[in-house]
Design an enzyme around this catalytic site. Structure first.
Site, mmCIF file in Angstrom:
data_model
loop_
_atom_site.group_PDB
_atom_site.id
_atom_site.type_symbol
_atom_site.label_atom_id
_atom_site.label_comp_id
_atom_site.label_asym_id
_atom_site.label_seq_id
_atom_site.Cartn_x
_atom_site.Cartn_y
_atom_site.Cartn_z
ATOM 1 N N PRO A 234 0.827 -1.220 0.000
ATOM 2 C CA PRO A 234 0.000 0.000 0.000
ATOM 3 C C PRO A 234 0.855 1.260 0.000
ATOM 4 C CG PRO A 234 -0.758 -1.558 1.679
ATOM 5 C CD PRO A 234 0.535 -2.079 1.162
ATOM 6 N N GLY A 235 0.406 2.259 -0.736
ATOM 7 C CA GLY A 235 1.063 3.563 -0.727
ATOM 8 C C GLY A 235 2.250 3.711 -1.644
ATOM 9 N N THR A 236 2.501 2.727 -2.503
ATOM 10 C CA THR A 236 3.685 2.796 -3.361
ATOM 11 C C THR A 236 3.425 3.504 -4.688
ATOM 12 O OG1 THR A 236 3.143 0.531 -4.055
ATOM 13 C CG2 THR A 236 4.857 0.785 -2.386
ATOM 14 N N THR A 239 -2.178 3.488 -7.796
ATOM 15 C CA THR A 239 -3.282 4.317 -8.291
ATOM 16 C C THR A 239 -2.758 5.596 -8.930
ATOM 17 O OG1 THR A 239 -4.649 3.433 -6.490
ATOM 18 C CG2 THR A 239 -5.479 5.365 -7.638
ATOM 19 N N HIS A 455 17.021 0.295 30.029
ATOM 20 C CA HIS A 455 16.550 -0.533 28.912
ATOM 21 C C HIS A 455 17.021 0.047 27.572
ATOM 22 C CE1 HIS A 455 13.470 -3.257 27.026
ATOM 23 N NE2 HIS A 455 13.594 -2.372 26.049
ATOM 24 N N GLU A 456 16.789 1.350 27.371
ATOM 25 C CA GLU A 456 17.166 1.966 26.103
ATOM 26 C C GLU A 456 18.680 2.060 25.954
ATOM 27 O OE1 GLU A 456 14.996 2.254 23.917
ATOM 28 O OE2 GLU A 456 13.256 2.002 25.212
ATOM 29 N N HIS A 459 19.934 -1.258 24.618
ATOM 30 C CA HIS A 459 19.824 -1.361 23.158
ATOM 31 C C HIS A 459 20.992 -0.635 22.477
ATOM 32 C CE1 HIS A 459 15.991 -3.319 22.841
ATOM 33 N NE2 HIS A 459 15.325 -2.362 23.469
#
Length: 641
Positions: A234-236, A239, A455-456, A459
């Site tokens: 979708p959205g590529t 249409t 936590h961050e 990462h």
């Protein structure tokens, strides 16, 4: 060039409701004219009082209707008397023309003899017996039927799509709802407005060129393609490509959605397909565009149920016949768009119906820069805005996402009363779209804030230490959407992914929970999205990509999409146990690996968490100050919560 079948498009169209109102007014007018010329209903009178008036000679004329009702007209002298003052004038204040009184009579013969006697004695000037239809009573008796018919017509008009002129009523319900664009229609979208998608544009342009100059191809013995199917996420821009075709092609262009064929009445869908192709053949050469064709083109015989499913299959059968049946559709090309090509019927996908399948994929970094150039044109932006930088900040964005991003950046700039949209507005828009709305009023305790920061920071630390983990942009503990914190990465846009790259990404994703374990020796529910992501990655490695030694070079992935109709798994119970064990082993091994990395860099982890608590947002420069530069860094945004 197509000939316009409507020579006078601006011709005045009469609303059906004006016709209904006119008919009702005519009924009322007839009722009024046939009922009485007086503007006031006659007063009631009793037979004894009538005889008194008759005896006094105050009555000028009596009219008996249908042998049951007598209407009494007084003479001018009687109208001047006080006893008749209430009936002397009508409701408008003018002298009453009569009748002034009315009453029900008994035996009409006796009443007639009485009137004849009064005329002979000179007490009555004239009388008359007449047969008259009471239109008011007839109208009132017919009114329920008229209302029912009116409501039925109204419902049928709504079901058939409303008030199209010249038969847009129930008799037109089987007609096609396609919107026609031709050379006289103002369609401003062209191929210049479609950035990127070079391969798809080349295929589409060739189809348009074939209709404009068919001899170029037919001289070599080539045949016109029957159809092209645009497939992609979708959205590529599927249409948008079709709109560009409508703007570029100097031929009639019929546009409609797959759901326009769907109707509650049996046979309507197939009828609309026939009517659509009939119109296209009359205006050939022509192009038909069906958006979201999966609404009617789903594979037949899957989860078959009676009712609407049978009607959808009948519509599909008619579409298959029209596209490539015994009849010829010379110079009529069908374009269709869908993001669910896996569920389409195989008969629809075969050569001769959709000869070409054009895959419209998500744009790469170069195509994203071109899309930015198109959507930034109407914006008031600062000078020297780096399009390549914006393209790098938006991996995985579709064309629709980029259009939304540009609009969001303009709204953010306006919120801060800026005169031009700058780089920071685009970065804030990325945060808003990817991470969600910032929750400024969310109450977080110091203990929770410390846990989120650890936590961050986990990462960020693990991803910094791993070669194949995506380079980090920034880390934040500002709540956004459903996330309490997030780490932004710029993943390398790879065409193929190797096992070591997937394992490094899994390890970086588990870094948040591992940091909680290393720092607090206990874990929390904050790693839900991390666990969901690594579980999907591990399952894909084992069951889809064949990257597990124990399962071997086997995949259980079904590209046709038919596996969703099966209730059984494509492997045995023993294999299922092995798959579950291997998935768990993959995740746990990367979790332990993340713990080991963090144990070795515990001081730097805590230092990073403290800066994060203080600033709430840290960038790549802050990590370089603590850990030093990454030796394997590449100049290449995904979010890990």
């Amino acid at each position: 060039m197509a000939k316009d079948n409507n020579p006078n498009p601006n011709k005045f169209k009469v609303s059906p409701w004006l016709v209904y109102t006119a008919i009702l007014l005519i009924f009322l007018f007839i009722s009024f004219m046939t009922g009485s010329s007086n503007f006031q209903e006659p007063a009631s009178l009793t037979p004894p009082n009538f005889e008194i008036l008759l005896e006094k000679g105050q009555i000028q004329k009596v009219v008996v209707s249908n042998k049951t009702e007598a209407e009494v007209y007084l003479n001018p002298e009687a109208l001047k008397l006080k006893e008749h003052v209430k009936v002397a004038k009508d409701m408008l204040g003018n002298p009453s023309k009569g009748p002034q009184y009315s009453f029900e009579i008994g035996n009409d013969q006796i009443f007639q003899n009485k009137l004849e006697k009064a005329v002979a004695e000179g007490k009555l000037k004239d009388f008359k017996f007449s047969q008259r239809s009471n239109w008011t009573d007839i109208l009132i008796s017919l009114l329920p039927i008229i209302i029912i018919i009116g409501v039925w017509i109204f419902i049928m008009r709504k079901m058939s799509g409303g008030g199209g002129g010249g038969g847009g009523q129930i008799f037109n319900i089987g007609k096609s709802k396609a919107k026609l664009f031709d050379e006289k229609t103002d369609v401003k979208t062209t191929f210049k407005d479609v950035a990127g998608l070079e391969g798809a544009k080349e295929e589409i342009q060739e189809i348009v060129e074939f209709l404009k100059n068919p001899e170029k191809y037919t001289n070599l013995g080539g045949k016109i393609p029957k159809g092209a199917l645009l497939v992609g996420p979708p959205g590529t821009g599927k249409t948008l490509l079709a709109k560009a075709v409508a703007g570029e092609a100097q031929v009639p262009f019929f546009s409609l959605s797959g759901s326009d064929f769907v109707e509650m009445f049996v046979g309507v869908g197939a009828s609309r397909v026939r009517d659509l192709f009939k119109q296209a053949k009359e205006k050939s050469p022509a192009i038909i565009f069906i958006d979201e064709i999966d609404a009617v083109g789903r594979a037949r015989g899957k989860s078959n149920m009676s009712g609407g499913n049978d009607e959808r299959e009948n519509t599909l059968n008619q579409l298959l016949t029209e596209m490539d049946g015994f009849g010829t559709n010379s110079k009529v090309i069908v374009l269709a768009a869908t993001n669910r090509a896996d569920v389409l019927d195989k008969a629809l996908m075969r050569a001769g119906r959709f000869d070409r399948q054009i895959f419209v994929d998500l744009p790469d970094i170069r195509e994203r820069a071109e899309i930015f150039e198109v959507h930034l044109a109407p914006l008031k932006k600062v000078e020297g805005l780096d399009l390549e930088f914006l393209a790098k900040q938006t991996p995985g964005f579709s064309g629709a996402d980029i259009a939304n991003l540009c609009n969001e950046a303009a709204l953010i700039a306006a919120r801060y009363n800026k005169t031009a949209v700058d780089k920071q507005d685009f970065l804030d828009a990325v945060d808003r779209i990817v991470g969600g709305l910032e929750k400024k009023n969310k109450i977080i305790t110091p203990e929770e804030k410390k846990a989120i920061a650890i936590h961050e920071a986990g990462h960020a630390t693990v991803s910094w230490m791993l070669e194949h983990a995506a380079p980090l942009i920034k880390v934040t503990i500002v709540p956004r959407g459903q996330s309490l914190g997030a780490a932004w990465y710029l993943p390398e846009e790879r065409q193929i992914v190797r096992p070591d790259q997937m394992l490094d990404e899994m390890c970086a994703t588990m870094g948040g929970r591992a940091a909680e374990k290393v720092t607090f020796d206990r874990i929390s529910t904050g790693a839900l999205s991390d666990l969901e992501k690594v579980t999907k990655q591990a399952r894909a490695m084992v069951t889809v990509y064949g990257l597990n030694d124990k399962i071997g070079n086997v995949t259980y992935y079904d590209s046709t999409g038919q596996s969703e109709y099966n209730f059984s798994k494509p492997y045995s119970e023993d294999t299922a146990r092995i798959i579950d064990a291997e998935i768990s082993l993959l995740i746990e091994s990367q979790y332990q690996r993340a713990i080991q990395i963090l144990e070795e860099n515990k001081d730097k982890l805590n230092q990073l968490a403290d800066i994060l608590i203080e600033k709430e947002v840290i960038f790549k420069d802050d990590l370089e100050a603590i850990f030093g530069k990454r030796t394997f860094d590449k100049n290449l945004g995904e979010v890990v919560s």
